[in-house]
Design a protein around this motif. Structure first.
Motif, PDB file in Angstrom:
ATOM      1  N   LYS A  40       0.829  -1.192   0.000  1.00  0.00           N
ATOM      2  CA  LYS A  40       0.000   0.000   0.000  1.00  0.00           C
ATOM      3  C   LYS A  40       0.872   1.253   0.000  1.00  0.00           C
ATOM      4  N   LYS A  95      -5.266   9.822  -3.952  1.00  0.00           N
ATOM      5  CA  LYS A  95      -5.482   8.401  -4.259  1.00  0.00           C
ATOM      6  C   LYS A  95      -4.250   7.819  -4.956  1.00  0.00           C
ATOM      7  N   THR A  96      -3.909   6.615  -4.556  1.00  0.00           N
ATOM      8  CA  THR A  96      -2.785   5.939  -5.218  1.00  0.00           C
ATOM      9  C   THR A  96      -3.216   4.544  -5.628  1.00  0.00           C
ATOM     10  N   ASN A  97      -2.514   4.000  -6.605  1.00  0.00           N
ATOM     11  CA  ASN A  97      -2.797   2.653  -7.057  1.00  0.00           C
ATOM     12  C   ASN A  97      -1.470   2.017  -7.465  1.00  0.00           C
ATOM     13  N   THR A  99       0.376  -0.876  -9.147  1.00  0.00           N
ATOM     14  CA  THR A  99       0.063  -1.957 -10.087  1.00  0.00           C
ATOM     15  C   THR A  99       1.374  -2.549 -10.603  1.00  0.00           C
ATOM     16  N   GLU A 104       0.408   4.764  -9.647  1.00  0.00           N
ATOM     17  CA  GLU A 104      -0.387   5.900 -10.136  1.00  0.00           C
ATOM     18  C   GLU A 104      -0.783   6.747  -8.945  1.00  0.00           C
TER      19      GLU A 104
END
Ligand code: FES
Length: 107
Positions: A40, A95-97, A99, A104
Motif C-alpha cells: 500500500k 489516491k494511489t494505485n 500496479t 499511479e
C-alpha cells in the motif's frame, strides 16, 4: 485532476520507496509526501496543515497515521482526518494505485 505515474513496475516502486520511509516528490505544481507500507502506498500534502512543518520528517505508526515532527499531531493517511491535536483542518490526501506497471497517483 492529473494522473501521475512513478516507476515502471511494482518492484521499481518498492525500490524507490523503501518500507516506511517518507519521500517527497514533485508532481505538477504540488509537492507531496509518499510512503509505502507493504503493498500500500499513501500520498499526502507535504506541509502539515497546523503550522506548516514538513511531514517528510514525521513518523508513521501502525494505525496508518503520520505524526507531525513539530507538535506530534496525527493524521490518518487514508482519509487525511486529524486524529490527535486541534486547531487545524485535515490533511489533504491523494489516491494511489500500485500496479504491475508502477504507481499511479491522482493529484
Ligand atoms: S506543525 Fe504539525 S502539528 Fe504543528
Amino acid at each position: 485532476m492529473g494522473k501521475f505515474r512513478l516507476g515502471q513496475s511494482k518492484e521499481d516502486v518498492k525500490g524507490m520507496l523503501p518500507e516506511g520511509n517518507i519521500k517527497v516528490t514533485q508532481l505538477g505544481a504540488k509537492k507531496l509526501c509518499v510512503v509505502r507500507l507493504g503493498e500500500k502506498v499513501y500520498a499526502f500534502e507535504q506541509l502539515c496543515p497546523h503550522r506548516g512543518a514538513s511531514l517528510k520528517d514525521g513518523h508513521i505508526n501502525r494505525f496508518e497515521e503520520v505524526i507531525c515532527p513539530l507538535h506530534s499531531y496525527r493524521f490518518n493517511m487514508n482519509t487525511g482526518q486529524l486524529t490527535s491535536g486541534g486547531g487545524c483542518g485535515d490533511l489533504e490526501v491523494y489516491k494511489t494505485n500500485l500496479t504491475e506497471e508502477g504507481l499511479e497517483i491522482l493529484v
